[in-house]
Design a protein around this motif. Structure first.
Motif, PDB file in Angstrom:
ATOM      1  N   THR A 204       0.823  -1.208   0.000  1.00 33.54           N
ATOM      2  CA  THR A 204       0.000   0.000   0.000  1.00 33.54           C
ATOM      3  C   THR A 204       0.857   1.259   0.000  1.00 33.54           C
ATOM      4  N   LEU A 205       1.910   1.268   0.805  1.00 32.33           N
ATOM      5  CA  LEU A 205       2.771   2.447   0.864  1.00 32.33           C
ATOM      6  C   LEU A 205       3.406   2.724  -0.492  1.00 32.33           C
ATOM      7  N   ASP A 206       3.856   1.682  -1.171  1.00 31.62           N
ATOM      8  CA  ASP A 206       4.436   1.856  -2.507  1.00 31.62           C
ATOM      9  C   ASP A 206       3.418   2.465  -3.473  1.00 31.62           C
ATOM     10  N   GLN A 207       2.165   2.050  -3.353  1.00 29.99           N
ATOM     11  CA  GLN A 207       1.120   2.585  -4.225  1.00 29.99           C
ATOM     12  C   GLN A 207       0.883   4.064  -3.958  1.00 29.99           C
ATOM     13  N   ILE A 208       0.931   4.463  -2.686  1.00 31.80           N
ATOM     14  CA  ILE A 208       0.745   5.872  -2.344  1.00 31.80           C
ATOM     15  C   ILE A 208       1.920   6.695  -2.868  1.00 31.80           C
ATOM     16  N   VAL A 209       3.120   6.179  -2.727  1.00 30.18           N
ATOM     17  CA  VAL A 209       4.308   6.848  -3.267  1.00 30.18           C
ATOM     18  C   VAL A 209       4.157   7.059  -4.769  1.00 30.18           C
ATOM     19  N   ALA A 210       3.746   6.017  -5.477  1.00 30.78           N
ATOM     20  CA  ALA A 210       3.576   6.106  -6.931  1.00 30.78           C
ATOM     21  C   ALA A 210       2.518   7.138  -7.309  1.00 30.78           C
ATOM     22  N   LYS A 211       1.477   7.255  -6.504  1.00 33.06           N
ATOM     23  CA  LYS A 211       0.403   8.216  -6.770  1.00 33.06           C
ATOM     24  C   LYS A 211       0.943   9.648  -6.794  1.00 33.06           C
ATOM     25  N   TYR A 212       1.852   9.960  -5.873  1.00 31.42           N
ATOM     26  CA  TYR A 212       2.308  11.346  -5.745  1.00 31.42           C
ATOM     27  C   TYR A 212       3.605  11.641  -6.494  1.00 31.42           C
ATOM     28  N   TRP A 213       4.425  10.627  -6.700  1.00 31.46           N
ATOM     29  CA  TRP A 213       5.707  10.882  -7.355  1.00 31.46           C
ATOM     30  C   TRP A 213       5.868  10.133  -8.682  1.00 31.46           C
ATOM     31  N   GLY A 214       4.837   9.365  -9.056  1.00 36.06           N
ATOM     32  CA  GLY A 214       4.809   8.774 -10.374  1.00 36.06           C
ATOM     33  C   GLY A 214       5.788   7.662 -10.601  1.00 36.06           C
TER      34      GLY A 214
END
Length: 248
Positions: free
Chosen positions: A236-246
Motif C-alpha cells: 500500500t505504501l508503494d502505491q501511495i508513493v507512486a500516486k504522488y511521485w509517479g
C-alpha cells in the motif's frame, strides 16, 4: 525525483507483529499545517485536506480500525496544540530529531526527506559554494529543520526565518533573499506552481526521517507502528508513493 522517492519506499522499518492492532473504530483528530503540497494541502475545488500524509494516515487507520479527521493548524503552534489535546496526533512532514523526542513521541519513520533550495529561475546555476562565499541570504519557515539547514549553509546571520512558508516565497520573489530551503518532497510541486519563476536549483541536502507525532506516553504509537508495517508489507505504501511521485 527518482532518488527521493526510492528512499521513501525503503524508509519504513519492520515493527511489531504481522497482525495489526484494533482501535475499535476510534475517531482521531490529526493536526496538520496544510500548506505543503504534495504532503498536505487544501484542495481548492473541494475544500478538503488532501496529500501524501493524509493518504498514509488513512491507510494505517484502515489496518488498525480507526478514523482520521484532519485539522488545519499553523506550524508555529502545532506541537503546543497537540500537547494541549486539540488533536491526537500530528501528520505534517515532521522531522524526527533528538531534541523533539524529549517533548513528544514519534512513530517509526515513514519516509526519508532531503531538503532542497528554491531559487529564482535566473539564478538556477547557483551552488552551495556560491551561497557560502558570496554572502547570499537564505530563508525558511521558522522553527523547522529547514531553518537549521539554512543556518548550516550560510550562517545564522544570513538566514531570514518567516512564520509561514508563503512569506519566505514572497521574500524570494521580491529579491529580499536569494533562496528558500524547502522540504525536498515538495520541490516538484513548487516548481510547477511557480513555473518560469522559481526552480529547485540545489537538491539532496541533509536528509531527515519523518514521523507521525504523538503526546508523550500515548499508547496509540504502538498501534500506528503496526499499521505502518502492514501498509509497507502489502504494498500500500508503494502505491501511495507512486500516486504522488509517479514511480513504482
Amino acid at each position: 525525483m527518482r532518488k527521493f522517492v526510492v528512499t521513501i519506499a525503503l524508509a519504513v522499518f519492520a515493527v511489531g507483529s504481522a497482525q495489526a492492532a484494533d482501535l475499535g473504530g476510534k475517531l482521531l483528530k490529526v493536526g496538520s499545517d496544510t500548506t505543503s503540497p504534495p504532503m498536505e494541502s487544501i484542495d481548492p475545488a473541494s475544500g478538503q485536506i488532501v496529500g501524501f500524509d493524509v493518504d498514509v494516515v488513512n491507510a494505517i487507520c484502515a489496518k488498525i480500525n480507526c478514523q482520521a479527521e484532519f485539522v488545519t493548524t499553523g506550524w508555529d503552534g502545532i506541537f503546543a496544540a497537540l500537547d494541549q489535546g486539540s488533536f491526537d496526533l500530528v501528520a505534517s512532514g515532521v522531522s524526527i530529531t533528538d531534541e523533539r523526542k524529549k517533548a513528544m513521541d514519534f512513530s517509526e519513520p515513514y519516509i526519508i526527506n532531503s531538503q532542497a533550495v528554491l531559487t529564482r529561475a535566473e539564478d538556477q546555476g547557483m551552488t552551495l559554494d556560491m551561497f557560502k562565499a558570496e554572502g547570499k541570504k537564505l530563508s525558511a519557515q521558522a522553527n523547522t529543520t529547514d531553518a537549521q539547514v539554512a543556518e548550516g549553509v550560510v550562517g545564522k546571520e544570513n538566514v531570514v526565518a518567516y512564520d509561514s512558508f508563503s512569506a519566505a516565497i514572497v521574500a524570494l520573489k521580491n529579491k529580499d533573499v536569494d533562496g528558500v530551503v524547502i522540504n525536498g518532497a515538495n520541490a516538484a510541486a513548487y516548481e510547477r506552481e511557480f513555473a518560469g519563476e522559481l526552480v529547485a536549483s540545489i537538491k539532496d541536502l541533509e536528509s531527515d526521517p519523518l514521523g507521525l507525532v504523538f503526546r508523550k506516553g500515548d499508547e496509540n504509537v504502538a498501534a500506528f507502528n503496526e499499521g505502518l508495517t502492514a501498509i509497507k508489507d502489502d504494498g500500500t505504501l508503494d502505491q501511495i508513493v507512486a500516486k504522488y511521485w509517479g514511480l513504482k
